[in-house]
Design a protein around this motif. Structure first.
Motif, mmCIF file in Angstrom:
data_model
loop_
_atom_site.group_PDB
_atom_site.id
_atom_site.type_symbol
_atom_site.label_atom_id
_atom_site.label_comp_id
_atom_site.label_asym_id
_atom_site.label_seq_id
_atom_site.Cartn_x
_atom_site.Cartn_y
_atom_site.Cartn_z
ATOM 1 N N ASP A 293 0.840 -1.443 -0.241
ATOM 2 C CA ASP A 293 -0.122 0.054 -0.186
ATOM 3 C C ASP A 293 0.754 1.233 -0.236
ATOM 4 O O ASP A 293 2.134 0.846 0.262
ATOM 5 N N ILE A 294 0.251 1.849 -0.401
ATOM 6 C CA ILE A 294 1.171 3.882 -0.934
ATOM 7 C C ILE A 294 -0.374 4.932 -0.491
ATOM 8 O O ILE A 294 -0.922 5.366 -1.324
ATOM 9 N N GLY A 295 0.590 5.812 0.111
ATOM 10 C CA GLY A 295 -0.666 6.792 0.070
ATOM 11 C C GLY A 295 -0.378 7.451 1.472
ATOM 12 O O GLY A 295 0.836 8.220 2.025
ATOM 13 N N LEU A 296 -0.832 8.759 1.476
ATOM 14 C CA LEU A 296 -0.877 9.925 2.155
ATOM 15 C C LEU A 296 -1.613 10.095 3.042
ATOM 16 O O LEU A 296 -3.331 9.590 3.246
ATOM 17 N N ARG A 297 -1.282 10.454 4.187
ATOM 18 C CA ARG A 297 -2.269 10.379 5.554
ATOM 19 C C ARG A 297 -2.097 11.657 6.302
ATOM 20 O O ARG A 297 -1.487 12.432 6.146
ATOM 21 N N ARG A 298 -3.705 12.359 6.564
ATOM 22 C CA ARG A 298 -4.445 13.680 6.982
ATOM 23 C C ARG A 298 -4.104 13.560 8.452
ATOM 24 O O ARG A 298 -4.226 12.289 8.436
ATOM 25 N N PRO A 299 -2.910 14.032 9.235
ATOM 26 C CA PRO A 299 -3.208 13.867 10.678
ATOM 27 C C PRO A 299 -4.646 14.352 10.998
ATOM 28 O O PRO A 299 -5.521 14.961 10.942
ATOM 29 N N SER A 300 -5.799 13.526 11.901
ATOM 30 C CA SER A 300 -6.713 13.581 12.564
ATOM 31 C C SER A 300 -6.834 14.687 13.611
ATOM 32 O O SER A 300 -5.010 14.806 14.220
ATOM 33 N N LEU A 301 -8.040 15.228 14.178
ATOM 34 C CA LEU A 301 -8.156 15.765 14.809
ATOM 35 C C LEU A 301 -7.503 15.047 15.956
ATOM 36 O O LEU A 301 -6.879 15.989 17.861
ATOM 37 N N ASP A 302 -8.128 13.557 16.280
ATOM 38 C CA ASP A 302 -6.924 13.019 17.686
ATOM 39 C C ASP A 302 -5.516 12.787 17.875
ATOM 40 O O ASP A 302 -5.197 13.791 18.293
ATOM 41 N N ASP A 303 -4.802 13.196 16.363
ATOM 42 C CA ASP A 303 -3.216 13.853 16.765
ATOM 43 C C ASP A 303 -3.015 14.949 17.088
ATOM 44 O O ASP A 303 -2.405 15.062 18.356
ATOM 45 N N VAL A 304 -4.191 15.671 16.748
ATOM 46 C CA VAL A 304 -4.063 17.502 17.622
ATOM 47 C C VAL A 304 -4.042 17.274 18.875
ATOM 48 O O VAL A 304 -3.312 18.000 19.748
#
Ligand SMILES: Nc1ncnc2c1ncn2[C@@H]1O[C@H](COP(=O)(O)OP(=O)(O)OP(=O)(O)O)[C@@H](O)[C@H]1O
Ligand SMILES: [Mg+2]
Lengths: 319, 277
Positions: A293-304
């Motif tokens: 798999d290859i992809g882009l992950r945006r941080p979730s607000l959980d990460d924030v």
């Protein structure tokens, strides 16, 4: 009119030694949905109740819909709607009777209260259920009636304290739609929630509150960027390929990539997300390195959240 | 504001605060009365216990019992049932208040531009109107079973007024309790306290038939004074043992409620105002 529909500076509220609000600041722009996000016991409800004139605060200043909360609470009450954590409607009365009762108590008089009830039942999709007892309503219908009741005077500012807690996904969607329609009509909404997804979907700006204090105030994207923006992520098929993949990723990444051996995963923050993804995908293909798999992950607000408060959203305060 | 609002929402500025205090109170009352219109069985629930007691005593035991001063037990009992119903009424008040408080209805009222006092006055007026209906139904039931007040309409009205006075003073107790208990379920637990407090009185039997210490407590129970005063005014058997408290029931049927109101009304109002703390 002020630029801000709600503004608070240094709000303080103490319960004994406990500081429920500890110098809380907030500025909500006219006509927007503003999310107030925080873990249990952060002070969200206290802030909303203070702004909605239900709670006297010990220090600081607040203006809502152009009126000073402390000096002119009656004026504030004419211009706000409030929806608390439970649907504050009368279970025995019908939906229509509820709206008429609240309308009369909003000093519309019997005739206008009745017309307004009809209008709001239609707007909140409750025409058919309007003459049934609220006791027979689903959670989502009850919430919509609750919203309708807080919209009787078409308030400038609407406070929603965890409006979808305890609702199933479908009812939650219904409430979100209703909120969006209200904002389209010009209402400013201050929304507290523990659901990051909810804030992300509805709010154009978010204040993060923890221990009675605003610890961040930004757009959802701005908040996410603070945690490092987008990350590229590659999952290898063979663990043996991990070093080679890491080398490839390193060429486009802002920092050294992190390798997660057990998950056969390499990830790293990137600035130009599309270029990075294209580049890595092409290189891996050229070098014939197989990937899962290859992809882009945006941080979730959980990460924030984790980053800002040092604890997750579901952390229970040890009282 | 929004273009979809067709109804004129402009403010009605013709009236002052006093007008709205009354109008808002009445609108809160209307809401309470609509409950009874939508669920008439509510009143049957509330009257169930006294009516069943009346039937039990009147038909099952009544024939076998004579009241101490020779009158019929039924005539002794009926005013007691009236007083007991008024006394238990505080539970209805407490229940309504705690339900509104936990559901957020009180908060909604407080966030609206209505007169805050109407939340309290509306509850009180509503409960008094319901109490009048309850007394009417109870008196009609009693009458159908042969109970009579033979002292004329004025004294009978005075008796009903004293019964309502008891209900009135307990409204404040109910509002205070309703604001203090955390949930309706917890309020249900109050029955366990209310029941003995109501029973240790002259409602069912004269205090003189109880053990001395219990009889004294029963005789000084405010409910006993109201029950005894109502018996006297209705011309029903009183069964006084000649003690001061039992000989002055008319006086005490006024004094007790005034004292209870003087103590509990300020406490209830204070508690209501403290919601904003
Ligand atoms: N009446 C009160 N007396 C004492 N402490 C209180 C009172 N109300 C709130 N608190 C305390 O103030 C803090 C903030 O409470 P608040 O209800 O505002 O949090 P919240 O962010 O709404 O939490 P939740 O997500 O659980 O609804 C908590 O620690 C709470 O224990
Ligand atoms: Mg809360």
């Amino acid at each position: 009119m002020d630029e801000y529909a709600v503004s608070a500076e240094g709000l303080e509220k103490r319960y004994g030694d406990k500081r429920a609000l500890d110098g809380f600041d907030l500025a909500v722009r006219q006509g927007t949905v503003h999310g107030l996000l925080g873990p249990n016991g952060a002070g969200k409800t206290t802030a909303v109740r203070a702004l909605a004139t239900l709670l006297r605060f010990d220090g600081g200043r607040a203006r809502v819909a152009g009126a000073d909360v402390r000096r002119d609470p009656r004026q504030v009450r004419r211009r706000i709607g409030l929806t608390g954590q439970y649907a504050a409607v009368d279970e025995v009365l019908t939906g229509r009777q509820n709206l008429e009762m609240f309308g009369r108590l909003f000093h519309l008089g019997g005739r206008r209260a009745a017309l307004r009830a009809t209008e709001l039942l239609a707007r909140f999709d409750l025409v058919e259920a309007g003459d049934n007892g609220v006791g027979t309503y689903s959670g989502g219908m009850r919430r919509r009636l609750d919203l309708a009741a807080s919209m009787i005077l078409a308030p400038d500012v609407l406070f929603l304290d965890e409006p979808t807690t305890g609702l199933d996904p479908r009812s939650r969607g219904e409430v979100w739609d209703a909120v969006r329609r209200l904002v389209a009509g010009g209402t400013t909404v201050l929304l507290t929630t523990q659901y990051l997804e909810e804030a992300d979907r509805l709010a154009s700006r978010i204040t993060v509150i923890d221990q009675g204090r605003a610890i961040a105030d930004d757009t959802p994207d701005g908040l996410k960027n603070r945690v490092g923006g987008d990350r590229i992520e590659v999952v290898a098929r063979e663990a043996a390929d991990l070093p080679a993949i890491a080398k490839t990723v390193a060429r486009v990444a802002d920092t050294d990539p992190t390798t997660d051996e057990p998950e056969r995963r390499v990830h790293a923050p990137v600035t130009d997300r599309v270029a990075a993804l294209t580049e890595v995908a092409r290189t891996l293909q050229d070098e014939r390195i197989p990937v899962e798999d290859i992809g882009l992950r945006r941080p979730s607000l959980d990460d924030v959240f984790l980053r800002l408060t040092g604890h997750g959203t579901q952390t229970e305060e040890a009282a | 504001m929004s273009t979809a609002d067709l109804v004129d929402l402009s403010l009605d500025d013709r009236h002052g605060r006093a007008y709205w205090a009354v109008a808002d109170c009445w609108n809160v009352v209307r809401r309470g009365l609509t409950h009874y219109r939508r669920q008439p069985v509510l009143i049957a629930w509330q009257l169930g216990f006294p009516i069943i007691s009346v039937l039990l005593y009147g038909y099952v035991f009544g024939g076998a019992m004579k009241s101490p001063d020779g009158g019929s037990v039924r005539d002794f009992l009926m005013p007691g049932m009236f007083a007991m119903t008024m006394a238990f009424g505080f539970m209805n008040t407490a229940m309504a208040v705690v339900t509104d408080a936990t559901k957020g209805v009180i908060d909604r009222f407080r966030s609206m531009p209505m007169a805050p006092s109407a939340v309290v006055t509306g509850r009180g007026v509503n409960d008094l109107i319901v109490a009048c209906a309850e007394l009417t139904i109870l008196a009609a039931t009693a009458f159908a079973m042969g109970w009579r007040a033979d002292t004329g309409p004025l004294k009978a009205l005075a008796a009903f007024a004293l019964l309502l006075l008891l209900r009135f003073c307990l409204i404040w107790v109910g509002i205070l309790l309703g604001l203090l208990v955390p949930t309706p379920e917890a309020a249900g637990g109050l029955y366990a306290v209310a029941f003995p407090l109501t029973m240790i009185s002259s409602v069912f039997v004269p205090p003189s038939t109880m053990p001395d210490w219990l009889g004294t407590i029963a005789a000084w129970n405010p409910i006993s004074s109201t029950a005894a005063a109502a018996r006297e005014l209705f011309g029903n058997p009183v069964a006084s043992d000649g003690s001061w408290i039992q000989e002055h029931s008319l006086l005490m049927a006024v004094v007790w409620p005034v004292v209870v109101t003087a103590v509990f009304a300020p406490l209830a109002v204070r508690r209501f105002q403290r919601l904003s703390r």
